[in-house]
Design an enzyme around this catalytic site. Structure first.
Site, PDB file in Angstrom:
ATOM      1  N   CYS A 132       0.826  -1.224   0.000  1.00 53.16           N
ATOM      2  CA  CYS A 132       0.000   0.000   0.000  1.00 53.16           C
ATOM      3  C   CYS A 132       0.855   1.267   0.000  1.00 53.16           C
ATOM      4  O   CYS A 132       0.351   2.347  -0.310  1.00 53.16           O
ATOM      5  CB  CYS A 132      -0.937   0.013   1.210  1.00 53.16           C
ATOM      6  N   HIS A 274      -3.220   6.941   2.330  1.00 57.31           N
ATOM      7  CA  HIS A 274      -3.707   5.644   1.878  1.00 57.31           C
ATOM      8  C   HIS A 274      -5.019   5.349   2.604  1.00 57.31           C
ATOM      9  O   HIS A 274      -5.123   5.495   3.828  1.00 57.31           O
ATOM     10  CB  HIS A 274      -2.667   4.571   2.184  1.00 57.31           C
ATOM     11  N   ASN A 304     -10.375  -0.204   0.268  1.00 56.81           N
ATOM     12  CA  ASN A 304      -8.912  -0.071   0.298  1.00 56.81           C
ATOM     13  C   ASN A 304      -8.365  -0.639  -1.015  1.00 56.81           C
ATOM     14  O   ASN A 304      -8.467  -1.834  -1.257  1.00 56.81           O
ATOM     15  CB  ASN A 304      -8.399  -0.859   1.510  1.00 56.81           C
TER      16      ASN A 304
HETATM   17  O1  UT7 Z   1      -3.737  -1.390   3.862  1.00 59.33           O
HETATM   18  C1  UT7 Z   1      -3.704  -1.903   5.169  1.00 59.33           C
HETATM   19  C2  UT7 Z   1      -4.817  -2.886   5.310  1.00 59.33           C
HETATM   20  N1  UT7 Z   1      -5.309  -3.237   6.586  1.00 59.33           N
HETATM   21  C3  UT7 Z   1      -5.827  -2.411   7.508  1.00 59.33           C
HETATM   22  O2  UT7 Z   1      -5.790  -1.225   7.448  1.00 59.33           O
HETATM   23  C4  UT7 Z   1      -6.499  -3.107   8.632  1.00 59.33           C
HETATM   24  C5  UT7 Z   1      -6.632  -2.279   9.878  1.00 59.33           C
HETATM   25  N2  UT7 Z   1      -7.564  -2.935  10.801  1.00 59.33           N
HETATM   26  C6  UT7 Z   1      -8.891  -2.806  10.647  1.00 59.33           C
HETATM   27  O3  UT7 Z   1      -9.356  -2.104   9.769  1.00 59.33           O
HETATM   28  C7  UT7 Z   1      -9.769  -3.514  11.663  1.00 59.33           C
HETATM   29  O4  UT7 Z   1      -8.956  -4.191  12.590  1.00 59.33           O
HETATM   30  C8  UT7 Z   1     -10.762  -4.522  11.005  1.00 59.33           C
HETATM   31  C9  UT7 Z   1     -11.834  -3.761  10.263  1.00 59.33           C
HETATM   32  C10 UT7 Z   1     -10.045  -5.476  10.080  1.00 59.33           C
HETATM   33  C11 UT7 Z   1     -11.436  -5.338  12.108  1.00 59.33           C
HETATM   34  O5  UT7 Z   1     -12.099  -4.470  13.039  1.00 59.33           O
HETATM   35  P1  UT7 Z   1     -11.850  -4.658  14.600  1.00 59.33           P
HETATM   36  O6  UT7 Z   1     -12.692  -3.655  15.271  1.00 59.33           O
HETATM   37  O7  UT7 Z   1     -10.369  -4.601  14.864  1.00 59.33           O
HETATM   38  O8  UT7 Z   1     -12.421  -6.097  14.852  1.00 59.33           O
HETATM   39  P2  UT7 Z   1     -11.721  -7.338  15.553  1.00 59.33           P
HETATM   40  O9  UT7 Z   1     -10.678  -7.921  14.662  1.00 59.33           O
HETATM   41  O10 UT7 Z   1     -11.343  -6.967  16.952  1.00 59.33           O
HETATM   42  O11 UT7 Z   1     -12.918  -8.370  15.602  1.00 59.33           O
HETATM   43  C12 UT7 Z   1     -14.066  -8.113  16.455  1.00 59.33           C
HETATM   44  C13 UT7 Z   1     -15.088  -9.185  16.175  1.00 59.33           C
HETATM   45  C14 UT7 Z   1     -14.523 -10.596  16.159  1.00 59.33           C
HETATM   46  O12 UT7 Z   1     -15.500 -11.451  16.736  1.00 59.33           O
HETATM   47  P3  UT7 Z   1     -15.377 -11.927  18.263  1.00 59.33           P
HETATM   48  O13 UT7 Z   1     -14.085 -12.648  18.355  1.00 59.33           O
HETATM   49  O14 UT7 Z   1     -15.417 -10.687  19.082  1.00 59.33           O
HETATM   50  O15 UT7 Z   1     -16.596 -12.803  18.421  1.00 59.33           O
HETATM   51  C15 UT7 Z   1     -14.383 -10.915  14.703  1.00 59.33           C
HETATM   52  O16 UT7 Z   1     -14.447 -12.305  14.424  1.00 59.33           O
HETATM   53  O17 UT7 Z   1     -15.649  -8.992  14.871  1.00 59.33           O
HETATM   54  C16 UT7 Z   1     -15.569 -10.198  14.115  1.00 59.33           C
HETATM   55  N3  UT7 Z   1     -15.419  -9.861  12.697  1.00 59.33           N
HETATM   56  C17 UT7 Z   1     -16.467  -9.604  11.907  1.00 59.33           C
HETATM   57  N4  UT7 Z   1     -17.786  -9.588  12.136  1.00 59.33           N
HETATM   58  C18 UT7 Z   1     -18.606  -9.275  11.116  1.00 59.33           C
HETATM   59  C19 UT7 Z   1     -14.276  -9.751  11.975  1.00 59.33           C
HETATM   60  N5  UT7 Z   1     -14.583  -9.414  10.706  1.00 59.33           N
HETATM   61  C20 UT7 Z   1     -15.925  -9.325  10.640  1.00 59.33           C
HETATM   62  C21 UT7 Z   1     -16.824  -9.025   9.605  1.00 59.33           C
HETATM   63  N6  UT7 Z   1     -18.154  -9.016   9.889  1.00 59.33           N
HETATM   64  N7  UT7 Z   1     -16.402  -8.741   8.356  1.00 59.33           N
END
Ligand code: UT7
Length: 347
Positions: A132, A274, A304
């Site tokens: 990225c 980005h 993204n």
């Molecule tokens: O170019 C660089 C690319 N990457 C990034 O910039 C990523 C940066 N990180 C993020 O944008 C965020 O961390 C995410 C959007 C990927 C995830 O959001 P989060 O608030 O950090 O969620 P989390 O990973 O803490 O997950 C919370 C919950 C989990 O469930 P449990 O364990 O609490 O039951 C996940 O399994 O949300 C669940 N989860 C989802 N639920 C619905 C993860 N992805 C999804 C989804 N839909 N797509």
């Protein structure tokens, strides 16, 4: 006896350049197909509400694996538009420099294919993989090629078809909701006004954190992430670790870049970061108290798009007349590697 004074070392001579670098034209390209949050709800366990709340994304554009477009198609379209707007043709270029981590094939490179398609002749063609951060890396390198005089006109592209490496099942949902495909390009050209060009830049990498964001291409444990066949050829991401890295890196990078250019945050007319997650972006915007018309976010409709995300916004702002000669503009990115970098321009 008093010791003889140590002769002080003179500071290194600063090179004086006789040419400036200007952005002569900008273009972008998107696949036609729209993938909305409602579409994702039908194929994995997720919801529009969850996605919008955590990322700010409502829809993204994606290619069709059977009918395209390919990375090369999008890169060519974006560069051709940039050339048209600069009033140039392919044969005016000395180099095509394409930032991509998703070329259509390992070789030939996207830049080789694009150079041929735009009729540039037998010019230099280089692909660069900074994930990225690739477009920022490419802009900084292309600028210096021109500034020191080895090239005069360069087509810089950021193009990625990242959705080829996304697992659209509930297993891969954390990454699947984020990504879209696109390309953006600009033409950099030497000019007589030496005030135009980079005021400051930075480029960094740190593979001790590579495990937080990577795409394994074969069946073995990489870093300390356990092998699982569902992971092969799909983005593996520790979302929280990447999030933490991003929210601390963007403000630091902005501060360092402003400091090395000797300008204040308010002196910069446009910040184009980005597009990774709206929450990461608004945190950086709020930290510097910057208004929405200076710190741009378009992730809601684009997702993204990896190396394409910055030139996509640059194109929107340029076509709507908001980017003007005489302004200062800062590009900022972070991504897999991990990599990060900045590029502050005097237009
Ligand atoms: O170019 C660089 C690319 N990457 C990034 O910039 C990523 C940066 N990180 C993020 O944008 C965020 O961390 C995410 C959007 C990927 C995830 O959001 P989060 O608030 O950090 O969620 P989390 O990973 O803490 O997950 C919370 C919950 C989990 O469930 P449990 O364990 O609490 O039951 C996940 O399994 O949300 C669940 N989860 C989802 N639920 C619905 C993860 N992805 C999804 C989804 N839909 N797509």
């Amino acid at each position: 006896m008093t010791p003889a004074p140590t002769p002080s070392t003179p500071p290194p001579a600063q090179p004086t350049f006789t040419r400036g670098v200007r952005i002569a034209g900008v273009g972008s390209a998107l696949p036609e197909r729209i993938l909305s949050n409602a579409d994702l709800e039908k194929i994995m366990d997720t919801s529009d509400e969850w996605i919008v709340q955590r990322t700010g994304i409502r829809e993204r554009r994606i290619h069709d694996p059977k009918t395209g477009p390919s990375t090369t198609d999008l890169a060519t379209e974006a560069l051709q538009k940039a050339l048209d707007r600069a009033g140039m043709v392919g044969s005016d270029l000395d180099l095509v420099l394409c930032a991509t981590m998703t070329p259509d094939m390992p070789t030939p490179s996207v830049s080789c294919l694009v150079a041929d398609r735009i009729g540039a002749g037998q010019i230099a063609a280089i692909d660069l993989n900074g994930a990225c951060s690739g477009f920022v890396y490419a802009m900084n390198c292309a600028h210096d090629f021109i500034r020191i005089g080895s090239q005069t006109t360069i087509g810089v592209i950021g193009a990625d078809l990242i959705t080829r490496f996304v697992d659209y099942s509930t297993f891969g949902r954390a990454a699947a909701i984020l990504f879209g495909d696109a390309a953006g390009a600009c033409i950099l050209q030497a000019c007589d006004d030496t005030s135009k060009g980079l005021l400051a830049q930075a480029m960094h990498s740190d593979a001790s954190r590579a495990k937080h964001l990577f795409i394994p291409c074969c069946e073995r444990d990489f870093f300390d992430v356990e092998y699982d066949e569902r992971r092969v050829n799909s983005v593996q991401m520790n979302g929280q670790a990447v999030f933490r890295f991003a929210v601390t890196t963007f403000p630091k990078l902005i501060e360092q870049t402003l400091e090395s250019a000797g300008v204040q945050a308010g002196d910069v007319d446009h910040y184009i970061c980005h597009q990774s997650n709206a929450r990461i972006l608004t945190a950086a915007r709020d930290r510097f108290g910057l208004p929405e018309d200076r710190f741009h976010i378009n992730i809601g409709s684009r997702g993204n798009t990896v190396a394409a995300s910055i030139p996509l916004i640059l194109d929107e702002l340029t076509q709507s007349g908001r980017v003007k000669e005489g302004q200062k503009i800062m590009f900022l990115a972070f991504g897999a590697g991990l990599t990060w970098g900045s590029s502050l321009w005097q237009l």
